[in-house]
Motif scaffolding. Structure first.
Motif: not given
Length: 468
Positions: A47-53, A106-125
């Motif tokens: 899936c993608t999270v297009a609008e969120q991204a 709640e986010d997984n720790l890696a996802v949470s840290r990526a978000k804090v660092a400014g990365a943008i989630l596109l979706g799930k693989t």
């Protein structure tokens, strides 16, 4: 700038262009989402999270336009997460039609840290069901195709992540590695994959904190991008027992001169494909040419397979134990085989497996008393055919060898049991054009040193990436 130009750029290049305002974050996200749609036939994404991204990208552009100070290092960098990784508000499906979808708050720790660092989630693989095998097929998303050849596996269990990165559906993907599940698909798809040390990137949501063998880890098209992303994710957590101890002092490395390399062509497996042998020997010879001190060592990792399976299958049995017969009928047959074995394992089997895990750790530690890195092929053969039975015997050089874990990827499986960091980088292509990976492992918590070694070798090997 056209879509393919953006999708070919590295994460480091994208970050530089976004900060300089030569590219808008929304342009980058739109290009990646368009690329995902264009490549939908390979089934890399669940899936993608297009609008969120897009909303996150617009916020990045607004912050840059306003001249906001203290911008995070991964600002606007798009990435994906494997569908066993919790992302708040996005269903986690585990590649399964049998298990109910889980909607994490709640986010997984890696996802949470990526978000804090400014990365943008596109979706799930895509992942095989419960990430249980090195072939990415699941009842949920079907078969994930290798970008180099449609008849061979993309590897697994982070196959969707590897394919996404190889085909430019984001410069970075976050996978998980429980027996080689980042490094195997990286090798199969011609990209780079890192399994961190146990405790370096903790999973504070893990059910078994002390017996963990699976680790979150990034995949990318270069070691530089792995480093760029991973350094924002690593670090201890109060709920992770393996991240409480002291870390070794950082060792800066600018050349391979004097680096002590333990070389394993085989590690208890019967055969190594002739082209894999040629390419991996060329890679280790390159290390020697660059000044490394290479010595052949002997380790038997293939013998660990039955003990690895006891630990893995016991977890599978626990994960599926609540399912009724109707739900179990929807489970991937190869996972069901592991479930049936798992419910039959005894406490003595489990304790024997833990004892063998401890023995393997001591043996690897003894090697690191004398060497800085352990080098080997990532797998003993190029990507196997989709038709390969995950529980069947592997044919290499025309010879029937044994089961997949012991004969195709004993090199990767062992370091999940011992907890050491390991990376796979491309080392070339077979005559038929299939990628081959080269594997490096280092001491606990020595990821920076491991990445230095890998990046120096990567630069010298100069293996071309897949054209888009």
């Amino acid at each position: 700038m056209v879509m393919n130009e953006i999708c070919r750029m590295s994460a480091v290049e994208l970050a530089q262009n976004i900060v300089r305002k030569e590219l808008r974050a929304i342009e980058v996200v739109d290009a990646m989402l368009a690329r995902i749609e264009e490549c939908s036939n390979v089934h890399a994404f669940v899936c993608t999270v297009a609008e969120q991204a897009r909303q996150a990208a617009k916020k990045v552009d607004q912050d840059l336009h306003s001249g906001q100070d203290g911008l995070p290092p991964l600002l606007g960098i798009p990435y994906s997460a494997k569908d066993v990784t919790n992302c708040a508000g996005v269903p986690t499906r585990y590649g399964s039609l049998a298990l109910p979808a889980f909607l994490p708050s709640e986010d997984n720790l890696a996802v949470s840290r990526a978000k804090v660092a400014g990365a943008i989630l596109l979706g799930k693989t895509a992942t095989p069901e419960l990430a249980h095998k090195a072939f990415t097929y699941s009842p949920l998303s079907g078969l994930t195709l290798n970008p180099f050849h449609p008849e061979v596996t993309s590897g697994g269990s982070s196959g969707g992540a590897a394919v996404a990165v190889a085909l430019g559906m984001g410069p970075i993907a976050l996978g998980t590695d429980g027996g080689g599940s980042v490094r195997i698909p990286a090798a199969c798809c011609g990209v780079v994959g890192l399994k961190p040390s146990i405790g370096s990137l903790p999973d504070h949501q893990a059910q078994d904190l002390f017996g963990v063998t699976a680790h979150a880890g990034p995949l990318a098209r270069s070691v530089a991008d792995i480093r760029f992303f991973y350094r924002e994710l690593e670090g201890g957590h109060i709920h992770d027992p393996y991240s409480q101890g002291r870390r070794p002092a950082l060792r800066e490395l600018h050349s391979l001169k004097g680096v002590r390399v333990a070389w394993l062509l085989k590690c208890g497996n019967k055969e190594v494909d002739t082209e894999v042998e040629r390419l991996s020997k060329a890679a280790v010879n390159t290390m020697q040419d660059l000044g490394a001190i290479v010595e052949v060592v002997e380790l038997d990792f293939a013998r660990l397979e039955p003990h690895f399976l006891v630990l893995m299958e016991s977890r599978v049995a626990r994960s599926l134990r609540a399912l009724d017969e109707k739900s179990l009928s929807k489970v991937d047959p190869s996972l069901l085989t592991h479930y049936d074995r798992g419910v039959s394992h005894t406490a003595m089997d489990y304790m024997d497996a833990l004892s063998e895990r401890a023995t393997a750790f001591r043996q690897v530690q003894d090697v690191f008393e004398r060497f800085d890195v352990i080098a080997s092929p990532t797998m003993s053969a190029p990507p196997l055919a989709h038709a390969q039975d995950p529980h069947g015997s592997v044919i290499i050089n025309g010879n029937e060898t044994g089961r997949v874990r012991a004969e195709w990827y004993p090199y990767t499986m062992a370091f999940n049991l011992t907890g050491h960091p390991a990376i796979s980088i491309p080392c070339g292509y077979t005559n038929s054009g299939l990628p081959v990976g080269f594997h490096l492992a280092a001491r606990w918590y020595d990821e920076a040193y491991l990445l230095d070694v890998a990046e120096i070798l990567e630069k010298e090997l100069a293996v071309p990436t897949l054209s888009m």
